[in-house]
Motif scaffolding. Structure first.
Motif, mmCIF file in Angstrom:
data_model
loop_
_atom_site.group_PDB
_atom_site.id
_atom_site.type_symbol
_atom_site.label_atom_id
_atom_site.label_comp_id
_atom_site.label_asym_id
_atom_site.label_seq_id
_atom_site.Cartn_x
_atom_site.Cartn_y
_atom_site.Cartn_z
ATOM 1 N N ASP A 143 0.812 -1.222 0.000
ATOM 2 C CA ASP A 143 0.000 0.000 0.000
ATOM 3 C C ASP A 143 0.840 1.265 0.000
ATOM 4 O O ASP A 143 0.419 2.288 -0.523
ATOM 5 C CB ASP A 143 -0.927 0.023 1.229
ATOM 6 C CG ASP A 143 -1.974 -1.071 1.173
ATOM 7 O OD1 ASP A 143 -2.261 -1.574 0.067
ATOM 8 O OD2 ASP A 143 -2.518 -1.419 2.245
ATOM 9 N N TRP A 145 3.653 1.890 -1.521
ATOM 10 C CA TRP A 145 4.389 2.199 -2.739
ATOM 11 C C TRP A 145 3.695 3.312 -3.507
ATOM 12 O O TRP A 145 2.466 3.322 -3.649
ATOM 13 C CB TRP A 145 4.499 0.978 -3.640
ATOM 14 C CG TRP A 145 5.598 0.030 -3.276
ATOM 15 C CD1 TRP A 145 6.262 -0.052 -2.092
ATOM 16 C CD2 TRP A 145 6.138 -0.986 -4.109
ATOM 17 N NE1 TRP A 145 7.180 -1.062 -2.127
ATOM 18 C CE2 TRP A 145 7.133 -1.657 -3.359
ATOM 19 C CE3 TRP A 145 5.878 -1.405 -5.402
ATOM 20 C CZ2 TRP A 145 7.874 -2.716 -3.873
ATOM 21 C CZ3 TRP A 145 6.608 -2.465 -5.912
ATOM 22 C CH2 TRP A 145 7.596 -3.116 -5.153
ATOM 23 N N THR A 146 4.489 4.231 -4.039
ATOM 24 C CA THR A 146 3.948 5.297 -4.883
ATOM 25 C C THR A 146 3.689 4.731 -6.280
ATOM 26 O O THR A 146 4.221 3.676 -6.645
ATOM 27 C CB THR A 146 4.947 6.459 -4.997
ATOM 28 O OG1 THR A 146 6.121 5.983 -5.677
ATOM 29 C CG2 THR A 146 5.312 7.039 -3.626
ATOM 30 N N GLN A 147 2.911 5.464 -7.068
ATOM 31 C CA GLN A 147 2.673 5.050 -8.449
ATOM 32 C C GLN A 147 3.988 5.002 -9.226
ATOM 33 O O GLN A 147 4.202 4.093 -10.021
ATOM 34 C CB GLN A 147 1.690 6.016 -9.135
ATOM 35 C CG GLN A 147 0.242 5.704 -8.856
ATOM 36 C CD GLN A 147 -0.174 4.368 -9.471
ATOM 37 O OE1 GLN A 147 -0.205 4.198 -10.677
ATOM 38 N NE2 GLN A 147 -0.512 3.402 -8.613
ATOM 39 N N ASP A 148 4.871 5.943 -8.951
ATOM 40 C CA ASP A 148 6.170 5.959 -9.613
ATOM 41 C C ASP A 148 6.947 4.671 -9.310
ATOM 42 O O ASP A 148 7.536 4.073 -10.205
ATOM 43 C CB ASP A 148 6.970 7.198 -9.181
ATOM 44 C CG ASP A 148 8.274 7.327 -9.944
ATOM 45 O OD1 ASP A 148 8.246 7.246 -11.193
ATOM 46 O OD2 ASP A 148 9.329 7.495 -9.289
ATOM 47 N N LYS A 149 6.943 4.243 -8.064
ATOM 48 C CA LYS A 149 7.640 3.009 -7.660
ATOM 49 C C LYS A 149 7.021 1.794 -8.350
ATOM 50 O O LYS A 149 7.731 0.905 -8.821
ATOM 51 C CB LYS A 149 7.589 2.852 -6.130
ATOM 52 C CG LYS A 149 8.014 1.514 -5.602
ATOM 53 C CD LYS A 149 9.506 1.348 -5.526
ATOM 54 C CE LYS A 149 9.836 0.039 -4.827
ATOM 55 N NZ LYS A 149 11.175 -0.395 -5.015
ATOM 56 N N ILE A 150 5.703 1.755 -8.428
ATOM 57 C CA ILE A 150 5.001 0.639 -9.081
ATOM 58 C C ILE A 150 5.370 0.590 -10.566
ATOM 59 O O ILE A 150 5.669 -0.488 -11.108
ATOM 60 C CB ILE A 150 3.468 0.768 -8.886
ATOM 61 C CG1 ILE A 150 3.120 0.581 -7.403
ATOM 62 C CG2 ILE A 150 2.719 -0.230 -9.765
ATOM 63 C CD1 ILE A 150 1.695 0.960 -7.047
ATOM 64 N N ILE A 151 5.380 1.735 -11.214
ATOM 65 C CA ILE A 151 5.733 1.799 -12.637
ATOM 66 C C ILE A 151 7.184 1.348 -12.842
ATOM 67 O O ILE A 151 7.472 0.554 -13.744
ATOM 68 C CB ILE A 151 5.502 3.225 -13.191
ATOM 69 C CG1 ILE A 151 3.995 3.511 -13.249
ATOM 70 C CG2 ILE A 151 6.148 3.407 -14.562
ATOM 71 C CD1 ILE A 151 3.642 4.979 -13.455
ATOM 72 N N LYS A 183 -0.230 -4.278 -14.815
ATOM 73 C CA LYS A 183 -0.791 -3.009 -15.312
ATOM 74 C C LYS A 183 -1.998 -2.573 -14.473
ATOM 75 O O LYS A 183 -2.273 -1.391 -14.359
ATOM 76 C CB LYS A 183 -1.232 -3.144 -16.776
ATOM 77 C CG LYS A 183 -0.124 -3.144 -17.767
ATOM 78 C CD LYS A 183 -0.739 -3.235 -19.164
ATOM 79 C CE LYS A 183 0.305 -3.316 -20.237
ATOM 80 N NZ LYS A 183 -0.323 -3.490 -21.568
ATOM 81 N N PHE A 185 -2.309 -2.316 -11.457
ATOM 82 C CA PHE A 185 -1.927 -1.522 -10.295
ATOM 83 C C PHE A 185 -1.478 -0.100 -10.660
ATOM 84 O O PHE A 185 -1.184 0.710 -9.801
ATOM 85 C CB PHE A 185 -0.820 -2.226 -9.500
ATOM 86 C CG PHE A 185 -1.246 -3.591 -9.041
ATOM 87 C CD1 PHE A 185 -2.236 -3.748 -8.092
ATOM 88 C CD2 PHE A 185 -0.652 -4.731 -9.579
ATOM 89 C CE1 PHE A 185 -2.641 -5.011 -7.675
ATOM 90 C CE2 PHE A 185 -1.046 -6.003 -9.165
ATOM 91 C CZ PHE A 185 -2.048 -6.133 -8.210
ATOM 92 N N ILE A 186 -1.412 0.161 -11.965
ATOM 93 C CA ILE A 186 -1.009 1.486 -12.446
ATOM 94 C C ILE A 186 -2.262 2.293 -12.762
ATOM 95 O O ILE A 186 -3.082 1.888 -13.564
ATOM 96 C CB ILE A 186 -0.088 1.365 -13.685
ATOM 97 C CG1 ILE A 186 1.169 0.566 -13.307
ATOM 98 C CG2 ILE A 186 0.274 2.739 -14.217
ATOM 99 C CD1 ILE A 186 2.061 0.210 -14.464
ATOM 100 N N LYS A 187 -2.369 3.393 -12.076
ATOM 101 C CA LYS A 187 -3.582 4.220 -12.223
ATOM 102 C C LYS A 187 -3.360 5.362 -13.182
ATOM 103 O O LYS A 187 -2.330 5.900 -13.333
ATOM 104 C CB LYS A 187 -3.957 4.772 -10.850
ATOM 105 C CG LYS A 187 -4.001 3.677 -9.797
ATOM 106 C CD LYS A 187 -5.264 3.629 -9.043
ATOM 107 C CE LYS A 187 -5.366 2.558 -8.002
ATOM 108 N NZ LYS A 187 -4.780 1.308 -8.165
#
Length: 187
Positions: A143, A145-151, A183, A185-187
């Motif tokens: 939870d 993790w930032t979107q940047d980290k996920i990408i 994908k 998980f990427i908003k």
């Protein structure tokens, strides 16, 4: 009386047990980040992926692959040394584990490229471990993790896939599917 093959032809249970005992002691008290789950579970997941591939791709040295799968984080995350691994499991396993170990003296953004270059110089069984490791790790991100980290994590998975896919069609296929699924998980 029917005779059974006592172990798969490309690896042995004894080798698995020896490596698992070493890893259990080395990682004692560690948990999977962000959870209460013993770290040994991650190592079990990675070795299970490798064993599944070995059941289909029998030309590989299963003992090398399995030992490295179980021990892949010992140098990086514990007090275990290269020399210890070499003494207990041989030079091939020690070299494989070392190749799978991030060089933390490098800037974070350079660590994966360096690691993949070192892995590529190893037998394909080591490549299989890296594929299996990312398969195991490419679950729902924490939870925090930032979107940047996920990408970035997904992009790293693509880099791993593109670099090492030739080692194992089975593992490459599993990783490709998880990369696609990630994908979501990427908003």
């Amino acid at each position: 009386m029917k005779k059974y093959q006592l172990s798969p032809k490309n690896w042995s249970q004894e080798t698995y047990i020896k490596a698992l005992k070493k890893a259990a002691y080395a990682h004692q008290g560690q948990t999977i980040p962000g959870s209460e789950i013993p770290y040994l579970m991650h190592l079990s997941f990675v070795s299970m992926e490798v064993i599944a591939a070995l059941s289909i791709e029998t030309e590989h040295n299963g003992n090398l692959a399995i030992q490295c799968a179980i021990l892949h984080d010992t140098i990086e995350d514990t007090n275990t040394t290269f020399e210890e691994i070499k003494t207990d499991f041989g030079e091939s396993v020690a070299n494989g584990v070392l190749a799978l170990t991030k060089d933390k003296t490098l800037a974070k953004h350079l660590q994966m490229v360096d690691s993949l270059q070192r892995i590529k110089k190893q037998p394909q069984e080591i490549w299989m471990v890296k594929l299996a490791d990312r398969i195991s790790n490419l679950q729902a991100p924490p939870d925090y993790w930032t979107q940047d980290k996920i990408i970035r994590y997904r992009e790293e998975a693509i880099q791993i896939y593109e670099t090492l896919q030739d080692a194992s069609p089975f593992l490459a296929s599993r990783l490709a599917k998880l990369i696609e699924d990630y994908k979501a998980f990427i908003k």
